[in-house]
Design a protein around this motif. Structure first.
Motif, PDB file in Angstrom:
ATOM      1  N   TRP A  47       0.836  -1.205   0.000  1.00 33.23           N
ATOM      2  CA  TRP A  47       0.000   0.000   0.000  1.00 33.23           C
ATOM      3  C   TRP A  47       0.870   1.255   0.000  1.00 33.23           C
ATOM      4  N   ASP A  48       2.011   1.147   0.714  1.00 32.59           N
ATOM      5  CA  ASP A  48       2.895   2.294   0.901  1.00 32.59           C
ATOM      6  C   ASP A  48       3.369   2.887  -0.428  1.00 32.59           C
ATOM      7  N   VAL A  49       3.533   2.029  -1.439  1.00 29.84           N
ATOM      8  CA  VAL A  49       4.047   2.520  -2.719  1.00 29.84           C
ATOM      9  C   VAL A  49       3.165   3.660  -3.234  1.00 29.84           C
ATOM     10  N   ILE A  50       1.849   3.413  -3.247  1.00 33.07           N
ATOM     11  CA  ILE A  50       0.969   4.454  -3.784  1.00 33.07           C
ATOM     12  C   ILE A  50       0.403   5.334  -2.653  1.00 33.07           C
ATOM     13  N   GLY A  51       0.144   4.732  -1.497  1.00 30.91           N
ATOM     14  CA  GLY A  51      -0.460   5.478  -0.386  1.00 30.91           C
ATOM     15  C   GLY A  51       0.543   6.354   0.344  1.00 30.91           C
ATOM     16  N   GLY A  52       1.757   5.835   0.557  1.00 32.68           N
ATOM     17  CA  GLY A  52       2.772   6.581   1.302  1.00 32.68           C
ATOM     18  C   GLY A  52       3.630   7.424   0.379  1.00 32.68           C
ATOM     19  N   ILE A 209       1.858   3.713 -13.109  1.00 27.96           N
ATOM     20  CA  ILE A 209       2.766   2.607 -12.807  1.00 27.96           C
ATOM     21  C   ILE A 209       2.885   2.417 -11.290  1.00 27.96           C
ATOM     22  N   GLY A 210       2.923   3.527 -10.544  1.00 24.91           N
ATOM     23  CA  GLY A 210       2.986   3.433  -9.081  1.00 24.91           C
ATOM     24  C   GLY A 210       1.809   2.646  -8.525  1.00 24.91           C
ATOM     25  N   ALA A 211       0.608   2.978  -8.989  1.00 25.68           N
ATOM     26  CA  ALA A 211      -0.577   2.258  -8.514  1.00 25.68           C
ATOM     27  C   ALA A 211      -0.528   0.797  -8.941  1.00 25.68           C
ATOM     28  N   ALA A 212      -0.017   0.541 -10.157  1.00 26.40           N
ATOM     29  CA  ALA A 212       0.057  -0.830 -10.649  1.00 26.40           C
ATOM     30  C   ALA A 212       1.037  -1.663  -9.813  1.00 26.40           C
ATOM     31  N   ILE A 213       2.179  -1.075  -9.465  1.00 25.92           N
ATOM     32  CA  ILE A 213       3.163  -1.800  -8.638  1.00 25.92           C
ATOM     33  C   ILE A 213       2.534  -2.139  -7.281  1.00 25.92           C
ATOM     34  N   SER A 214       1.893  -1.129  -6.676  1.00 26.04           N
ATOM     35  CA  SER A 214       1.270  -1.321  -5.372  1.00 26.04           C
ATOM     36  C   SER A 214       0.244  -2.456  -5.428  1.00 26.04           C
ATOM     37  N   ALA A 215      -0.582  -2.450  -6.474  1.00 24.16           N
ATOM     38  CA  ALA A 215      -1.622  -3.471  -6.598  1.00 24.16           C
ATOM     39  C   ALA A 215      -1.020  -4.832  -6.932  1.00 24.16           C
ATOM     40  N   PHE A 216       0.041  -4.843  -7.731  1.00 22.56           N
ATOM     41  CA  PHE A 216       0.738  -6.087  -8.084  1.00 22.56           C
ATOM     42  C   PHE A 216       1.191  -6.802  -6.806  1.00 22.56           C
ATOM     43  N   ALA A 247      -4.189   0.437   5.386  1.00 25.62           N
ATOM     44  CA  ALA A 247      -3.730   1.823   5.414  1.00 25.62           C
ATOM     45  C   ALA A 247      -3.328   2.246   6.824  1.00 25.62           C
ATOM     46  N   ALA A 248      -4.148   1.843   7.820  1.00 22.30           N
ATOM     47  CA  ALA A 248      -3.891   2.257   9.201  1.00 22.30           C
ATOM     48  C   ALA A 248      -2.549   1.711   9.686  1.00 22.30           C
TER      49      ALA A 248
END
Lengths: 324, 296
Positions: A47-52, A209-216, A247-248
């Motif tokens: 999650w951190d990739v796209i969330g953080g 790509i950031g969101a895709a990596i996070s989801a991958f 997320a928390a």
């Protein structure tokens, strides 16, 4: 500087050895608890990739978890594909969905993005329920295979080591990621999208790509989650509660850092599982309330999370150490 | 012709439901519009409102519409406490909007868990005559409970609009919404106005919860979800900070749901709602009435 690096390496080595030998001393229950902490840590790191780093507050990561779990489980049960291979397909399916969410993030800022991801997760759940022929609908899918070649084990210890390796890989990935050109671009977009665009960063590419990596990564976590619980169903996987917990955990530990997810998970997961065990799950909600209270306290009192707090404490002491 | 009138009946029922969506969205819209902070615990405050109705009606035998006043006051206080704990300490810091998202998410988790611990997950309902009494206006049949909820929705929306336009505090709320720094310069106590706005927003959510519970007898800790998703949809559809917008958006969404039920199967209707929501979110994030009725 050398001393500091040496100290870090010693600390890392000690933690690694402690983690590696833990199952030799602990009972099955303890191993299971720590294994689950690693699992959630891995999801939080993903999650951190796209969330953080990306600053796009997703509240729909449970959908990627479910897409990953369903992909590898359908491959295993219907096509006899081992999850060791299926997990990569799981990552790709979740990653493709992540790219869609990334495209949405181009138009949706802050709370609008969070809302969009909630709606996206609900949509995934409804679609999983709707296409009964493939997904089993509300009944879900039971994993009936067995054997290590199918990533199915009799005891908790192999799962423990699997997750242990995965978390270490996740942390190493984030460490590499945050100093990579792409990672720096993602942080730049988080800080100031217009300025990032001004210096020639392709915002579209970075966000998608950031969101895709996070989801991958979350999808791969989904495969292992399915292999561990042996049973998947839309309503137990796609829960806002799960998306919130992912997320928390990361925010409590320290979002936008390689270690935040692990620190958050090591504190929150055992504590909530322990509370559950203590009251036999009789008092529903008791273990979840912890996430709410800790999240609230950390955000109000310790912005930057626990890792941020530790780092600030260390930095404050640094001049003294230099003096010596 | 019989079929045609059945459809009209269905659509009107959904329009009435949509009007109630307007009421559930009102408090959310106020807080979001004025403070630029999303109250993620909105649905849970609705839920607390529903339980307030349940307990006051079962324990004291009070009429549910008096319970609505009780809930307005109780939830107003709860909202102010929440504001002091979770909003005010972070709202002005850098990254304050993200922080309020997280803190209200925390409040949401706490309220749900507390409701689970205190009142168990099993659904509750209370007896009231309004739900089972029906009236017929121009050939359209509806329960008294829904009719009252619809009327209260419109009255509340007009009242809130007039409050913001005519009352001193209301004008101060609008000033803070439009320009917090300018408001401070002319001597408005901005933190106090924020406190009152949040309290009012939550009080309205509590009142909406009671009115919903008069015709939707399914009071449980997660009951907020059904209504808060609808509220978010309405607020986004209407556009931020519009007061009259929410009633129109509510009715449009209610009718869309009704049409979805007529044209598609019930299972597909839910999928349709989210598809429409995501489409609106992506194509027109400023909302339908965002430009015309932007100001609070």
């Amino acid at each position: 500087m050398e001393v500091k690096l040496g100290g870090k390496l010693v600390l890392a080595a000690v933690l690694l050895i402690l983690g590696a030998i833990f199952p030799l001393f602990a009972d099955e229950f303890m191993v299971s608890i720590l294994m689950q902490a690693y699992l959630w840590a891995f999801l939080a790191l993903s999650w951190d990739v796209i969330g953080g780093y990306g600053g796009q507050f997703s509240l729909g990561h449970a959908a990627f978890l479910a897409l990953g779990a369903y992909t590898s489980t359908i491959l295993l049960q219907s096509y006899n594909v081992s999850p060791w291979i299926g997990m990569w397909a799981a990552g790709l399916v979740a990653g493709a969905a992540g790219a869609l969410v990334g495209i949405a993030s181009l138009r949706l800022r802050g709370p609008f993005f969070a809302l969009g991801t909630i709606a996206f997760a609900e949509l995934v759940k409804l679609l999983l329920l709707y296409f009964k022929g493939i997904t089993g609908g509300p009944l879900g899918i039971l994993i009936t295979k067995s054997g290590p070649e199918n990533m199915l084990f009799e005891t908790q210890t192999p799962y423990y080591y699997l997750m242990f390796v995965l978390v270490i890989a996740g942390i190493l990935f984030l460490k590499w990621f945050e100093s990579s050109k792409f990672g720096i671009g993602l942080v730049a977009v988080r800080e100031d999208e217009e300025a990032a665009e001004g210096v020639g960063i392709n915002v579209y590419r970075v966000k998608v790509i950031g969101a895709a990596i996070s989801a991958f990564l979350t999808g791969i976590g989904g495969t292992i989650y399915a292999q561990w619980i042996h049973f998947i169903r839309p309503d137990i996987l796609v829960k806002l509660e799960y998306s919130t917990q992912i997320a928390a955990i990361d925010v409590v530990g320290g979002a936008g850092t390689p270690y935040g997810g692990l620190i958050g998970a090591l504190i929150l997961v055992p504590l909530s599982l322990y509370l559950n065990a203590l009251f036999g799950g009789m008092i529903a909600g008791l273990s979840i309330i912890l996430y709410g209270v800790v999240l609230l306290v950390v955000v109000v009192l310790v912005p930057g999370g626990i890792y941020g707090l530790i780092r600030r404490k260390l930095l404050r002491r640094k001049p003294q150490m230099g003096g010596k | 012709m019989i079929e045609f009138s059945a459809y009209t009946q269905l659509l009107v029922s959904y329009a009435i439901l949509g009007g109630v969506y307007g009421l559930t969205a009102l408090g959310l819209s106020l807080i979001w519009g004025v403070m630029k902070a999303v109250n993620w615990a909105h649905g849970d405050f609705l839920m607390v409102g529903m339980y307030t109705a349940f307990w006051t009606v079962t324990l004291f035998g009070i009429d549910p519409y008096i319970a609505a006043i009780v809930a307005f006051i109780l939830l107003g206080l709860l909202g102010m406490v929440t504001h002091v704990i979770a909003i005010e300490p972070v709202v002005e810091k850098p990254g304050g909007h993200e922080a309020t998202l997280l803190t209200t998410l925390g409040i949401s988790v706490i309220l749900e868990s507390l409701a689970l611990i205190l009142w168990s997950p099993s659904p509750r309902s209370y007896q009231n005559v309004y739900k089972n009494t029906f009236i017929e206006i121009l050939g359209i049949r509806t329960s008294v409970a829904e009719a009252i909820a619809f009327v209260v929705s419109i009255v509340s929306i007009v009242a809130v609009d007039q409050f913001l336009k005519r009352v001193r505090i209301g004008k101060a709320i609008r000033a803070v919404s439009q320009n917090p720094i300018g408001a401070r310069v002319v001597g408005i106590d901005v933190p106090k106005i924020r406190l009152m706005t949040f309290g009012l927003g939550v009080a309205l959510a509590g009142m909406a919860g009671v009115l919903v519970s008069t015709f939707y007898p399914n009071i449980r800790p997660l009951a907020g979800y059904v209504w808060d998703i609808a509220s978010y949809v309405v607020v986004i559809f209407a556009g931020l900070g519009t007061i009259y917008g929410v009633i129109f958006a509510g009715i449009i969404i209610g009718v869309t749901e009704g049409l979805g039920t007529i044209i598609f199967s019930n299972a597909f209707r839910q999928i349709l709602v989210y598809v429409v929501f995501l489409t609106v979110l992506l194509l027109r994030p400023q909302g339908l009435f965002g430009k015309a009725l932007r100001r609070v």
